[in-house]
Design an enzyme around this catalytic site. Structure first.
Site, PDB file in Angstrom:
ATOM      1  N   THR A  70     -11.272  -1.678  -2.523  1.00  0.00           N
ATOM      2  CA  THR A  70     -12.372  -2.246  -3.303  1.00  0.00           C
ATOM      3  C   THR A  70     -13.387  -1.166  -3.657  1.00  0.00           C
ATOM      4  OG1 THR A  70     -12.075  -4.400  -2.255  1.00  0.00           O
ATOM      5  CG2 THR A  70     -14.224  -3.982  -3.272  1.00  0.00           C
ATOM      6  N   GLN A 166      -1.296  -1.539  -4.411  1.00  0.00           N
ATOM      7  CA  GLN A 166      -0.029  -2.191  -4.051  1.00  0.00           C
ATOM      8  C   GLN A 166       1.183  -1.307  -4.349  1.00  0.00           C
ATOM      9  OE1 GLN A 166       0.287  -4.860  -2.284  1.00  0.00           O
ATOM     10  NE2 GLN A 166      -1.722  -5.818  -2.466  1.00  0.00           N
ATOM     11  N   SER A 186      -5.388   2.026  -0.635  1.00  0.00           N
ATOM     12  CA  SER A 186      -6.026   1.372   0.511  1.00  0.00           C
ATOM     13  C   SER A 186      -5.105   1.486   1.715  1.00  0.00           C
ATOM     14  CB  SER A 186      -6.268  -0.093   0.169  1.00  0.00           C
ATOM     15  OG  SER A 186      -6.683  -0.791   1.325  1.00  0.00           O
ATOM     16  N   GLY A 187      -5.631   2.014   2.832  1.00  0.00           N
ATOM     17  CA  GLY A 187      -4.800   2.268   4.016  1.00  0.00           C
ATOM     18  C   GLY A 187      -4.129   1.028   4.593  1.00  0.00           C
ATOM     19  N   HIS A 188      -4.855  -0.101   4.605  1.00  0.00           N
ATOM     20  CA  HIS A 188      -4.290  -1.248   5.329  1.00  0.00           C
ATOM     21  C   HIS A 188      -3.123  -1.900   4.607  1.00  0.00           C
ATOM     22  CE1 HIS A 188      -6.042  -4.967   3.360  1.00  0.00           C
ATOM     23  NE2 HIS A 188      -6.898  -4.087   2.886  1.00  0.00           N
ATOM     24  N   CYS A 305      -4.999 -13.052  -1.730  1.00  0.00           N
ATOM     25  CA  CYS A 305      -5.679 -11.778  -1.568  1.00  0.00           C
ATOM     26  C   CYS A 305      -7.186 -11.952  -1.705  1.00  0.00           C
ATOM     27  CB  CYS A 305      -5.167 -10.791  -2.599  1.00  0.00           C
ATOM     28  SG  CYS A 305      -4.839  -9.193  -1.896  1.00  0.00           S
TER      29      CYS A 305
HETATM   30  C1  LIG Z   1      -4.382  -4.571  -6.177  1.00  0.00           C
HETATM   31  C2  LIG Z   1      -5.467  -4.535  -5.155  1.00  0.00           C
HETATM   32  N1  LIG Z   1      -6.587  -3.839  -5.402  1.00  0.00           N
HETATM   33  C3  LIG Z   1      -7.586  -3.772  -4.508  1.00  0.00           C
HETATM   34  C4  LIG Z   1      -7.525  -4.418  -3.303  1.00  0.00           C
HETATM   35  C5  LIG Z   1      -8.677  -4.319  -2.350  1.00  0.00           C
HETATM   36  O1  LIG Z   1      -8.402  -3.406  -1.295  1.00  0.00           O
HETATM   37  P1  LIG Z   1      -9.224  -3.471   0.068  1.00  0.00           P
HETATM   38  O2  LIG Z   1      -8.780  -4.697   0.793  1.00  0.00           O
HETATM   39  O3  LIG Z   1      -8.847  -2.206   0.788  1.00  0.00           O
HETATM   40  O4  LIG Z   1     -10.677  -3.497  -0.272  1.00  0.00           O
HETATM   41  C6  LIG Z   1      -6.366  -5.180  -3.003  1.00  0.00           C
HETATM   42  C7  LIG Z   1      -6.200  -5.939  -1.753  1.00  0.00           C
HETATM   43  O5  LIG Z   1      -6.890  -6.784  -1.343  1.00  0.00           O
HETATM   44  C8  LIG Z   1      -5.319  -5.235  -3.947  1.00  0.00           C
HETATM   45  O6  LIG Z   1      -4.212  -5.939  -3.720  1.00  0.00           O
END
Ligand SMILES: Cc1ncc(COP(=O)(O)O)c(C=O)c1O
Length: 365
Positions: A70, A166, A186-188, A305
């Protein structure tokens, strides 16, 4: 619990956990401190930067660590030069909301969930400064023609951002081959802990910080670095990618053989190899997700999500999926640790649950 929700988040890999733990005990210094303890932490962060850069195919100095996907998306979109922005209707809210704070045109997608590069070209204006198109969609797994769109951006003198949250860890990523200027991860989503991510910023790109108060990350992102998270993400980035394509393909084949009236969204276009987005006519996805949960399987509804959302998915809506089918759609996403036995038993559980829900459904004759 058999876990089929890797697009929401993934379990932390033992290698990432070991790296996290070692950083907490051995590299607890502040990377900005000049004493040995600080310099050990600095060294760990810079080694991690090199690993993440290797994952993306860029130079270490082009990697800016963030608190996740994010923040990386927000930094790319809000930190890029002022002017018109083009993005798409299927982006994650982290992109759509940030673009909503700017002067943005949102282009549509086709029925398979792909953005047509010509639509992007048509949306160009003389003051277009940024184009943001995701690499892989979180709900359908559909891959976007990022390299083609990046070429259009280059021609138009605009920056190209892609949300690769993704894609990284699921398919090989090479930011140079893609031709992007900015790329979020994003690491997780690839077996690192939550709360760490990165933005690739091509050398020479002018990007204003959104978080200020220090000169960290080459003045792109102020704040003491999340050293344990960063080294854990680097350890996860260095792992071999899980092989999920045969499992996903087998899963879809079995579902189509055993369950009638199923639609697999985006099935005929390129997708990441771990995701299935399936609509079962005549049921409510939430009831199916709960039934599967009670049977020991974690899957999600299309829009899971965006925390607890029960609205029909904006992605399926943009693809023109009828509302009843969108509400009947679940997402199955595989990852490290998914086995053929997990897949067989999920199909069995789906067959039972779908048949039971359809019996109760006035909408399914
Ligand atoms: C395509 C995409 N972008 C951004 C995010 C946000 O990432 P984060 O959870 O690390 O803030 C996600 C997941 O929630 C995602 O699937």
């Amino acid at each position: 619990m058999r876990y089929f929700d890797h697009n929401a988040t993934t379990p932390v890999a033992p290698e990432a956990l070991a790296a996290f733990s070692r950083a907490c005990t051995d590299f607890y210094g502040n990377p900005s401190s000049i004493h040995t303890s600080g310099q050990q932490a600095r060294h760990a962060v810079e080694e991690a930067r090199a690993s993440v850069a290797a994952m993306l195919g860029c130079a270490p100095r082009e990697v800016v660590f963030t608190s996740g996907g994010t923040e990386a998306d927000n930094l790319a979109i809000l930190g890029a030069p002022a002017g018109h922005v083009i993005t798409t209707a299927i982006e994650h809210p982290a992109v759509l909301a940030a673009a909503g704070l700017r002067n943005a045109t949102v282009v549509r997608v086709d029925g398979s969930g792909r953005v047509d590069p010509d639509e992007i070209r048509r949306a160009l204006r003389p003051d277009t400064k940024l184009i943001s198109v995701m690499h892989a969609n979180n709900e359908t797994g559909v891959l976007q023609p990022v390299a083609e769109i990046a070429a259009i951006a280059r021609e138009a003198g605009a920056l190209m951002h892609s949300d690769g949250v993704q894609a990284a860890g699921r398919i090989p990523v090479d930011v140079r081959a893609l031709g992007v200027d900015l790329y979020s991860i994003s690491g997780h989503k690839f077996n690192a802990p939550k709360g760490v991510g990165a933005l690739y910023v091509r050398e020479g790109v002018k990007l204003a910080a959104r978080q200020v108060g220090g000169r960290h990350e080459r003045e792109r992102r102020a704040g003491t670095e999340n050293v344990p998270g960063i080294v854990a993400m680097a350890a996860a980035a260095a792992l071999p990618r899980p092989v999920t394509q045969p499992l996903r393909d087998r899963f879809e084949q079995l579902v189509l053989e055993r369950i009638p009236d199923v639609v697999i969204h985006g099935r005929n276009v390129p997708r990441v190899p771990n995701t299935s987005c399936l609509g079962f006519h005549g049921i409510e996805a939430e009831a199916l997700v709960i039934a599967l949960d009670l049977a020991g399987f974690a899957v999600s509804t299309g829009a899971a999500c965006s925390s607890g959302a029960t609205r029909p998915s904006h992605v399926l809506e943009a693809m023109g999926v009828p509302p009843a089918l969108a509400r009947a759609t679940i997402r199955v996403s595989m990852g490290r640790g998914t086995t053929p036995e997990d897949v067989e038993s999920l199909v069995q559980a789906l067959e039972t649950a779908v048949a039971r829900l359809r019996k109760l459904s006035p909408a399914y004759a």
